[in-house]
Design a protein around this motif. Structure first.
Motif, PDB file in Angstrom:
ATOM      1  N   ILE A  70       0.827  -1.188  -0.112  1.00 25.69           N
ATOM      2  CA  ILE A  70      -0.077   0.146  -0.114  1.00 25.69           C
ATOM      3  C   ILE A  70       0.921   1.325  -0.166  1.00 25.69           C
ATOM      4  O   ILE A  70       0.341   2.271  -0.461  1.00 25.69           O
ATOM      5  N   LEU A  71       2.013   1.130   0.410  1.00 29.41           N
ATOM      6  CA  LEU A  71       3.157   2.237   0.607  1.00 29.41           C
ATOM      7  C   LEU A  71       3.243   2.779  -0.921  1.00 29.41           C
ATOM      8  O   LEU A  71       3.483   3.838  -1.390  1.00 29.41           O
ATOM      9  N   PHE A  72       3.549   1.697  -1.757  1.00 23.25           N
ATOM     10  CA  PHE A  72       3.837   1.895  -3.161  1.00 23.25           C
ATOM     11  C   PHE A  72       2.618   2.381  -4.037  1.00 23.25           C
ATOM     12  O   PHE A  72       2.783   3.307  -4.562  1.00 23.25           O
ATOM     13  N   PHE A  73       1.518   1.781  -3.645  1.00 21.45           N
ATOM     14  CA  PHE A  73       0.239   2.280  -4.339  1.00 21.45           C
ATOM     15  C   PHE A  73      -0.314   3.557  -3.847  1.00 21.45           C
ATOM     16  O   PHE A  73      -0.629   4.366  -4.880  1.00 21.45           O
ATOM     17  N   LEU A  74      -0.428   3.952  -2.678  1.00 25.10           N
ATOM     18  CA  LEU A  74      -1.056   5.289  -2.200  1.00 25.10           C
ATOM     19  C   LEU A  74       0.073   6.111  -1.513  1.00 25.10           C
ATOM     20  O   LEU A  74       0.007   7.323  -1.740  1.00 25.10           O
ATOM     21  N   GLY A  75       0.967   5.402  -0.937  1.00 28.52           N
ATOM     22  CA  GLY A  75       2.024   6.258  -0.024  1.00 28.52           C
ATOM     23  C   GLY A  75       2.847   7.157  -1.067  1.00 28.52           C
ATOM     24  O   GLY A  75       3.251   8.232  -0.781  1.00 28.52           O
ATOM     25  N   CYS A  76       2.913   6.755  -2.472  1.00 33.87           N
ATOM     26  CA  CYS A  76       3.844   7.519  -3.449  1.00 33.87           C
ATOM     27  C   CYS A  76       3.260   9.007  -3.471  1.00 33.87           C
ATOM     28  O   CYS A  76       3.957   9.943  -3.359  1.00 33.87           O
ATOM     29  N   HIS A  77       1.789   9.202  -3.247  1.00 31.18           N
ATOM     30  CA  HIS A  77       1.401  10.587  -3.388  1.00 31.18           C
ATOM     31  C   HIS A  77       1.824  11.351  -2.195  1.00 31.18           C
ATOM     32  O   HIS A  77       2.283  12.446  -2.153  1.00 31.18           O
ATOM     33  N   LEU A  78       2.039  10.771  -1.009  1.00 24.63           N
ATOM     34  CA  LEU A  78       2.452  11.369   0.374  1.00 24.63           C
ATOM     35  C   LEU A  78       3.875  11.790  -0.016  1.00 24.63           C
ATOM     36  O   LEU A  78       4.073  12.799   0.662  1.00 24.63           O
ATOM     37  N   ILE A  79       4.648  10.527  -0.254  1.00 25.98           N
ATOM     38  CA  ILE A  79       6.069  10.925  -0.200  1.00 25.98           C
ATOM     39  C   ILE A  79       6.410  12.122  -1.206  1.00 25.98           C
ATOM     40  O   ILE A  79       7.286  12.541  -1.245  1.00 25.98           O
ATOM     41  N   ASP A  80       5.593  12.270  -2.431  1.00 28.54           N
ATOM     42  CA  ASP A  80       5.575  13.329  -3.444  1.00 28.54           C
ATOM     43  C   ASP A  80       5.709  14.622  -2.578  1.00 28.54           C
ATOM     44  O   ASP A  80       6.332  15.530  -2.840  1.00 28.54           O
TER      45      ASP A  80
END
Length: 330
Positions: free
Chosen positions: A176-186
């Motif tokens: 889920i970090l790959f799928f949705l967390g990428c938005h947050l990391i951006d």
């Protein structure tokens, strides 16, 4: 205004392929749709997705890549195929809007970035929060120093997805970090820059007997503080609690929820701003005007393709962001 002739490559089960194609259709004064390609058996895998494309011409990948009149593509395949088709499009000299975050191979992503850089084409990714009107305003204020020196960013984006979707997460490191967390990391990277250290903290909750990484979290250390991204697939009520908190030496901003999807893809954001040191600041949340989640993003892409504006997110930014995401997903 010149229309951008564009084709879409693929769609997916859980990401934004169909709504991106819907935005292209909706903005017919901006885009001329040449057609679409379903290169990874999407038609057979998700026949329910095909209704959105039926009025348009189905093409082969070769027809898209070899047609000089098709100047741009939207790449909306499953995440694991994104970089594969972005690399093909880059080598064919196309401007690219690609679903986030990219495929699963850092080396392949590097090759793709080098190809678009060499061709001097637009590379634009589907991080829709970049075009949230309040987040855009917040970014400008941060750069102007209105919040002072930024100490930390806290970003959360959770929800509760059905078992079949949580099973699907096993296809990706970080789940889920790959799928949705990428938005947050951006968002974190965009505000704080490259971290001194990346600390992966993701876990497998074992909910419903699954072994997928459904609790995603990573911490990012900086000289004066720690920022974090948290995203889970098993949080009841998590969607309404999606939030971004930016803490600075002059003030704190909280956006919660990041979006309200009662009229999706039309949405709103709610935020509060605290600029005093009182223990209990009486500051209420303010809700933005309604906005379409994708239209500003795709119209901006068209402006970049036409040379009317420069992409604020450089090739190097996108490459470093992807590397940070993949490191956090270990």
């Amino acid at each position: 205004m010149r229309k951008v002739k564009i084709a879409q490559i693929g769609t997916s089960r859980y990401s934004h392929g169909n709504v991106i194609f819907g935005s292209l259709k909706k903005n017919s004064d901006v885009f001329e749709i040449a057609g679409y390609v379903m290169p990874e058996n999407e038609r057979e895998k998700w026949p329910g997705n095909m209704e959105a494309f039926k009025a348009h011409k189905e093409l082969t990948i070769e027809e898209v890549l070899n047609d000089p009149e098709i100047e741009a593509v939207t790449i909306e395949t499953e995440e694991k195929y994104l970089t594969k088709y972005a690399l093909l499009a880059a080598k064919a000299g196309k401007h690219i809007h690609m679903e986030k975050p990219g495929g699963c191979d850092v080396a392949e992503f590097c090759k793709m970035i080098e190809a678009v850089k060499e061709g001097k084409k637009v590379f634009h990714t589907g991080y829709m929060y970049r075009y949230n009107p309040y987040i855009m305003r917040l970014m400008e204020r941060i750069k102007a120093g209105e919040l002072g020196e930024i100490i930390s960013v806290e970003a959360q984006m959770s929800g509760y997805h059905p078992k079949v979707q949580r099973e699907w997460l096993s296809e990706y490191n970080g789940g889920i970090l790959f799928f949705l967390g990428c938005h947050l990391i951006d968002l974190i990277y965009g505000i704080m820059g490259k971290p001194d250290e990346i600390i992966p903290l993701s876990r497998k909750t074992g909910t419903d007997g699954l072994t997928t990484t459904d609790f995603g979290m990573a911490a990012f250390t900086y000289k004066k503080g720690v920022s974090f991204a948290k995203t889970t697939d098993v949080e009841m009520g998590g969607f309404a609690r999606r939030q971004l908190v930016v803490t600075g030496t002059k003030g704190t901003v909280e956006i919660r929820p990041l979006e309200n999807h009662k009229e999706y893809p039309t949405t709103t954001s709610s935020y509060r701003e605290v600029f005093d040191t009182a223990w209990l600041s009486d500051v209420e949340f303010v809700t933005t005007e309604k906005f379409d989640r994708y239209d500003a993003m795709m119209k901006s892409f068209a402006q970049m393709v036409r040379g009317e504006k420069e992409n604020p997110w450089s090739y190097d930014y996108e490459l470093e962001l992807y590397k940070i995401i993949m490191e956090a997903c270990k």
